[in-house]
Enzyme design. Sequence first.
Site, PDB file in Angstrom:
ATOM      1  CG  ASN A 147      -1.655   1.256   1.455  1.00 32.50           C
ATOM      2  OD1 ASN A 147      -1.793   2.070   0.539  1.00 32.50           O
ATOM      3  ND2 ASN A 147      -2.178   1.446   2.667  1.00 32.50           N
ATOM      4  CE  LYS A 152       0.159   3.312   4.884  1.00 32.09           C
ATOM      5  NZ  LYS A 152       0.367   3.436   6.333  1.00 32.09           N
ATOM      6  CG  HIS A 197      -5.328   1.989   5.736  1.00 30.68           C
ATOM      7  ND1 HIS A 197      -4.828   2.920   6.621  1.00 30.68           N
ATOM      8  CD2 HIS A 197      -4.322   1.122   5.491  1.00 30.68           C
ATOM      9  CE1 HIS A 197      -3.572   2.623   6.887  1.00 30.68           C
ATOM     10  NE2 HIS A 197      -3.236   1.543   6.221  1.00 30.68           N
ATOM     11  CD  GLU A 200      -2.530   5.598   6.920  1.00 32.35           C
ATOM     12  OE1 GLU A 200      -2.652   5.638   5.683  1.00 32.35           O
ATOM     13  OE2 GLU A 200      -1.553   5.069   7.492  1.00 32.35           O
ATOM     14  CD  GLU A 209      -2.679  -2.265   7.635  1.00 31.36           C
ATOM     15  OE1 GLU A 209      -1.690  -2.566   6.964  1.00 31.36           O
ATOM     16  OE2 GLU A 209      -3.253  -1.163   7.543  1.00 31.36           O
ATOM     17  N   GLY A 220       3.571   2.559  10.654  1.00 30.59           N
ATOM     18  CA  GLY A 220       4.495   3.663  10.427  1.00 30.59           C
ATOM     19  C   GLY A 220       5.304   4.030  11.662  1.00 30.59           C
ATOM     20  CB  SER A 246       6.431  -1.648  11.583  1.00 26.31           C
ATOM     21  OG  SER A 246       6.033  -0.320  11.876  1.00 26.31           O
TER      22      SER A 246
HETATM   23  P1  13P Z   1       3.787   0.526   7.545  1.00 25.32           P
HETATM   24  O1  13P Z   1       4.235  -0.766   6.919  1.00 25.32           O
HETATM   25  O2  13P Z   1       4.470   1.725   6.986  1.00 25.32           O
HETATM   26  O3  13P Z   1       3.768   0.447   9.029  1.00 25.32           O
HETATM   27  O4  13P Z   1       2.237   0.710   7.089  1.00 25.32           O
HETATM   28  C1  13P Z   1       1.347  -0.320   7.241  1.00 25.32           C
HETATM   29  C2  13P Z   1       0.092   0.020   6.537  1.00 25.32           C
HETATM   30  O5  13P Z   1      -0.645   0.884   6.980  1.00 25.32           O
HETATM   31  C3  13P Z   1      -0.228  -0.699   5.293  1.00 25.32           C
HETATM   32  O6  13P Z   1      -1.535  -0.465   4.900  1.00 25.32           O
END
Ligand code: 13P
Length: 254
Positions: A9, A11, A98, A100, A170, A176, A216
């Site tokens: 992903n 983003k 997601h 976010e 997640e 992140g 991560s």
């Molecule tokens: P990271 O791998 O950067 O922690 O992000 C995970 C994520 O949100 C994938 O959708």
Amino acid sequence: MRKKIIAGNWKMNKNFEEGLALVSEAANMIHDEYQGSAQVVFIPPFIHLNAVSKLISAESNLFSGAQNCSNHASGAYTGEISTGMIKSCGASFVIIGHSERRQYFNETNDWLARKVDAVLSENLTPIYCCGETLEERESNVHFDVLKKQISEGLFHLSAEAMKQVVIAYEPVWAIGTGKTASTAQAQEVHAFIRSLIEEKYNKEVADSITIQYGGSVKPENAAELFSAPDIDGALVGGAALQSRSFADIVKAMK
Ligand code: 13P
């Protein structure tokens, strides 16, 4: 045997040229170096989707996906993208819910349930995300939070429709942050999610659903995570923005 799926992903990262270069490089590395059977999914921003889809092929187990979609089929919804449009661009997967989007765009479980329907109506695969915040984990309500997210977003589906769904666990505190859930923590939640599905549907449905871990994931921790019995792949953020690290995560899946 459940499908193993590693998805990247992106983003809101990579301009058009950078994005195409990333896919070409990663696809070449995976083609040359990976012998396993996992499906690999590139999930770029919408405007790269058609071009990305043209660079890859399902015969090589490479797919593309979108990060979001509208819950409407068409019409006066300025700025929105329908699942029909996503499909016509050559994509096969759509991320739904997601954290976010839940956090910054106020997407609720009810709203997401309609998006799941829109994805399935085009025979695309939803990657339905769930996960608790740090506060929820520390106050020991994470299983309740996950149960609510899964049941309200997915349990209106028939057993047949449910089998088309991929779930991504997640934990928000691991996204992140560089802080990965331990393999034991992730396995515990994945087994819990599978037990919810078995309770609602049956063992056959529960055993057939791919559950990815996200938060991560890196080349250094991927193999250990993938060794857990209920972890069927990864939804990768930061480490999917570099061809070498993404290909190395794919290679960690047997
Ligand atoms: P990271 O791998 O950067 O922690 O992000 C995970 C994520 O949100 C994938 O959708």
